[in-house]
Design a protein around this motif. Structure first.
Motif, PDB file in Angstrom:
ATOM      1  N   ASP A   1     -33.237   9.605   6.324  1.00 14.44           N
ATOM      2  CA  ASP A   1     -32.375   9.800   7.487  1.00 14.44           C
ATOM      3  C   ASP A   1     -32.216   8.423   8.137  1.00 14.44           C
ATOM      4  O   ASP A   1     -33.111   7.939   8.815  1.00 14.44           O
ATOM      5  CB  ASP A   1     -33.019  10.785   8.459  1.00 14.44           C
ATOM      6  CG  ASP A   1     -32.188  10.990   9.724  1.00 14.44           C
ATOM      7  OD1 ASP A   1     -31.138  10.326   9.873  1.00 14.44           O
ATOM      8  OD2 ASP A   1     -32.607  11.786  10.585  1.00 14.44           O
TER       9      ASP A   1
ATOM     10  N   SER B   1     -30.722   7.351  10.601  1.00 14.47           N
ATOM     11  CA  SER B   1     -30.748   7.258  12.070  1.00 14.47           C
ATOM     12  C   SER B   1     -32.145   6.989  12.606  1.00 14.47           C
ATOM     13  O   SER B   1     -32.301   6.585  13.763  1.00 14.47           O
ATOM     14  CB  SER B   1     -30.199   8.545  12.691  1.00 14.47           C
ATOM     15  OG  SER B   1     -31.073   9.647  12.445  1.00 14.47           O
ATOM     16  N   THR B   2     -33.174   7.193  11.775  1.00 15.74           N
ATOM     17  CA  THR B   2     -34.550   6.992  12.239  1.00 15.74           C
ATOM     18  C   THR B   2     -35.052   5.570  11.988  1.00 15.74           C
ATOM     19  O   THR B   2     -36.191   5.255  12.331  1.00 15.74           O
ATOM     20  CB  THR B   2     -35.503   7.984  11.548  1.00 15.74           C
ATOM     21  OG1 THR B   2     -35.516   7.736  10.135  1.00 15.74           O
ATOM     22  CG2 THR B   2     -35.072   9.419  11.790  1.00 15.74           C
TER      23      THR B   2
ATOM     24  N   ASP C   1     -23.595   2.703   6.554  1.00 19.68           N
ATOM     25  CA  ASP C   1     -23.967   3.266   7.850  1.00 19.68           C
ATOM     26  C   ASP C   1     -24.677   2.230   8.720  1.00 19.68           C
ATOM     27  O   ASP C   1     -24.371   2.083   9.910  1.00 19.68           O
ATOM     28  CB  ASP C   1     -24.863   4.484   7.639  1.00 19.68           C
ATOM     29  CG  ASP C   1     -25.350   5.082   8.949  1.00 19.68           C
ATOM     30  OD1 ASP C   1     -24.513   5.637   9.697  1.00 19.68           O
ATOM     31  OD2 ASP C   1     -26.561   4.976   9.249  1.00 19.68           O
TER      32      ASP C   1
ATOM     33  N   ASN D   1     -23.103   0.509  12.188  1.00 19.86           N
ATOM     34  CA  ASN D   1     -23.813   0.746  13.450  1.00 19.86           C
ATOM     35  C   ASN D   1     -24.535  -0.498  13.956  1.00 19.86           C
ATOM     36  O   ASN D   1     -25.331  -0.408  14.899  1.00 19.86           O
ATOM     37  CB  ASN D   1     -24.798   1.903  13.280  1.00 19.86           C
ATOM     38  CG  ASN D   1     -24.102   3.252  13.243  1.00 19.86           C
ATOM     39  OD1 ASN D   1     -23.637   3.746  14.266  1.00 19.86           O
ATOM     40  ND2 ASN D   1     -23.990   3.840  12.061  1.00 19.86           N
TER      41      ASN D   1
END
Length: 219
Positions: free
Chosen positions: A86, A88-89, A117, A121
């Motif tokens: 993941d 996002s972590t 990604d 970001n």
């Protein structure tokens, strides 16, 4: 605490230009020293491989200096699967080398999506030596290269020539063909290129400096 995902090749061989199979894997110093520098700087490091496969160390990188360190690095015995990550972590992703990434990470769709990604970001993306082969996976659906126009270092063609291995392709050449601005320092010199949040090191001699620059960006 900042969190970094280190993506290590799961390949144990590379098909050379003449069609023969050459045993390979990850380069001991690039994993061991990078983990040491990052953890000493307070960065939490998690290792991942394609399929969660226990990675193979390139025996050519074991000269008595890092043998024990590779054996004692428990993370290498239980990596997570790249497909389960993941993004996002994590605050950063780091690709160490050895010739292994040329065989698997360069073509890994999960890695490509993760790199896109992180790039989109504004997160830190780092690659070392042959690790930038993994950046080749970051091609969008419309065919554009995520890191086109970015300045980066990679194991140079001259170092490859001096190393004597008849590799199936030039990582530097393929990155340049996709639009990267490849910078080559003197062979076997510590050369690190920082372009925004992209950090790249040219060779094993650049390991500590590359990891230190990543740690500084995460501080």
């Amino acid at each position: 605490m900042k969190k970094l995902l280190m993506v290590v090749s799961a390949a144990d061989s590379l098909t050379l230009a003449d069609g023969s199979s050459h045993p390979t894997g990850f380069w001991a110093e690039e994993v061991v020293e990078s983990v040491r520098v990052l953890r000493e700087a307070g960065v939490e490091v998690t290792l991942a491989t394609p399929g969660g496969v226990v990675p193979t160390v390139d025996k050519a990188s074991l000269d008595g200096t890092f043998d024990e360190a590779v054996t004692s690095l428990a993370d290498l015995r239980s990596p997570i699967s790249l497909s389960d990550v993941d993004g996002s972590t994590f605050d950063a992703v780091y690709l160490p080398g050895g010739h292994g990434p040329m065989a698997d990470l360069a073509f890994d769709a999960d890695l490509g999506a993760l790199l896109a990604d992180f790039h989109d970001n504004g997160k830190v993306v780092a690659a070392l030596c042959h690790g930038p082969a993994g950046l080749l996976s970051a091609v969008r659906a419309d065919g554009t290269f995520v890191f086109a126009g970015r300045e980066m270092a990679v194991f140079s063609d001259e170092e490859e020539r001096q190393g004597g291995l008849d590799v199936p392709y030039s990582v530097a050449g393929r990155l340049a063909a996709l639009g990267a601005r490849v910078v080559a320092g003197e062979p076997w010199s510590s050369t690190v290129v920082v372009d925004g949040t992209l950090v790249t090191g040219q060779n094993p001699q650049s390991t500590a400096a590359t990891a230190a620059r990543v740690a500084s960006l995460l501080a």
